[in-house]
Scaffold this active site. Structure first.
Site, PDB file in Angstrom:
ATOM      1  N   LYS A  31      20.215  24.869  62.530  1.00  8.15           N
ATOM      2  CA  LYS A  31      19.366  26.018  62.201  1.00  8.15           C
ATOM      3  C   LYS A  31      20.029  27.320  62.646  1.00  8.15           C
ATOM      4  O   LYS A  31      20.032  28.323  61.908  1.00  8.15           O
ATOM      5  CB  LYS A  31      18.001  25.863  62.872  1.00  8.15           C
ATOM      6  CG  LYS A  31      17.113  27.102  62.810  1.00  8.15           C
ATOM      7  CD  LYS A  31      16.792  27.529  61.389  1.00  8.15           C
ATOM      8  CE  LYS A  31      16.113  28.892  61.327  1.00  8.15           C
ATOM      9  NZ  LYS A  31      14.818  28.943  62.017  1.00  8.15           N
ATOM     10  N   LYS A  58      17.999  37.463  68.527  1.00  8.57           N
ATOM     11  CA  LYS A  58      17.842  36.312  69.420  1.00  8.57           C
ATOM     12  C   LYS A  58      18.627  35.114  68.905  1.00  8.57           C
ATOM     13  O   LYS A  58      19.327  34.434  69.660  1.00  8.57           O
ATOM     14  CB  LYS A  58      16.352  35.983  69.566  1.00  8.57           C
ATOM     15  CG  LYS A  58      16.051  34.807  70.490  1.00  8.57           C
ATOM     16  CD  LYS A  58      15.879  33.481  69.733  1.00  8.57           C
ATOM     17  CE  LYS A  58      14.661  33.485  68.846  1.00  8.57           C
ATOM     18  NZ  LYS A  58      14.453  32.126  68.217  1.00  8.57           N
TER      19      LYS A  58
END
Length: 355
Positions: free
Chosen positions: A237, A305
């Site tokens: 991911k 992030k």
């Protein structure tokens, strides 16, 4: 005779078995017409058999569907009702599951029973956590020893995007608590989640994945098998998100080259979408660049992030990833400029605004 057949069909009581009713009708037709089995009789007999068989098939299909739904129905607890969590919860309700949810800031989703504590959300067949980052999950799950209070036999699905290192830590926490852990980060923004069309990157023990499958199928259009080790799914991911930011930056830099030489960005994107890059990231984010508008979608702060997580994962390898460093730096500029709540494609605005 046709009228008699219709009357006989209406007169058959629902409690009479279908096969017995069919036998009575067919026997009566034969006895009434004797040897005059002409084409019309054959047609009527065929129609009658078809009607009976159709009803029998419908009854069998209905029972099978009901049994399937009963087998796949689950009690599901959700931890986190942010933009993604809300849409996931709605789709689980639509799929027929009993859904409860806990959210730090409260909230409401039609059909979802809100609970007062996170521990209550884990009193289910399956729990799905969708919190923003490692720190949020650590505070809710690890620091409170939440897994020790989960229902025995629970499968815990973590759909958040977390670091590979923290995923390894969670594997150990779940092992000690005797709770099955399934990694299921997703590809897709809230609008995709609302349609139930997420791509789910799933990893975990085969038995746990199979138990989680009905829930994952309810929220996604496809489940991608990433193996038995949960950290692998998060690495995949993070890599996907890294590549999307590279695509955004590539489009912005290409516009710098083409627009300064007289080609409107609309014409340029028409070219690349129709030839080399007709895939979803280019289709989605080229529109933002054309309009120079970046309404909230996937926040730039969350994109930063994820790029930080990618850099942390890269640090554990023996390789230098210069493109990753470049997009991380550009996203950092966007967030530092106060654009953290805009869609992460706003990083293109930073590139295009440079003198």
């Amino acid at each position: 005779m046709v009228g008699w057949l219709r009357c006989s069909r209406r007169a058959a009581a629902p409690s009479v078995p279908v096969r017995a009713t069919a036998r009575k009708i067919l026997t009566s037709l034969h006895s009434m017409l004797g040897t005059h089995k002409n084409e019309r009789l054959s047609f009527i007999l065929f129609s009658c058999r078809t009607m009976v068989n159709s009803r029998r098939l419908h009854a069998v299909a209905s029972r099978s569907l009901l049994a399937s739904r009963q087998e796949s129905h689950m009690e599901i607890g959700i931890v986190g009702l942010g933009a993604m969590g809300r849409e996931i919860a709605r789709n689980l309700v639509v799929a027929g599951h009993s859904v409860s949810a806990w959210n730090r800031s409260g909230g409401h989703v039609d059909g979802v029973r809100m609970v007062e504590t996170s521990a209550q959300a884990l009193q289910a067949d399956l729990a799905l956590t969708m919190l923003s980052d490692d720190a949020a999950i650590r505070g809710v799950l690890v620091d409170t020893d939440l897994l020790a209070r989960a229902r025995p036999g629970l499968v815990h699905v973590v759909a958040s995007t977390i670091s590979v290192a923290f995923a390894r830590e969670l594997v150990e926490h779940h092992r000690k608590a005797g709770i099955a852990f399934v990694a299921a980060p997703v590809l897709g923004r809230p609008d995709v989640a609302a349609k139930g069309e997420l791509n789910v990157l799933a990893a975990g023990a085969p038995a746990a994945l199979e138990k989680a499958r009905p829930a994952l199928e309810a929220i996604g259009k496809q489940i991608w098998d990433m193996g038995e080790e949960p950290p692998t799914a998060y690495a995949a991911k993070i890599a996907c998100n890294m590549m999307i930011t590279m695509a955004i930056e590539a489009m912005a830099e290409a516009v710098v080259l083409t627009e300064t030489n007289g080609l409107a960005r609309e014409r340029f994107f028409e070219l690349i979408l129709g030839t080399l890059f007709g895939c979803r990231p280019y289709q989605t984010y080229s529109g933002n660049i054309v309009r120079n508008e970046y309404p909230p979608g996937f926040k730039a702060s969350l994109g930063l992030k994820d790029l930080r997580l990618a850099r942390e994962a890269a640090a554990g390898t023996a390789h230098v990833l210069p493109m990753l460093d470049a997009v991380h730096g550009r996203m950092r500029q966007a967030v530092d400029a106060g654009l953290g709540d805009r869609d992460w494609s706003v990083m293109a605005q930073v590139t295009l605004a440079q003198d």
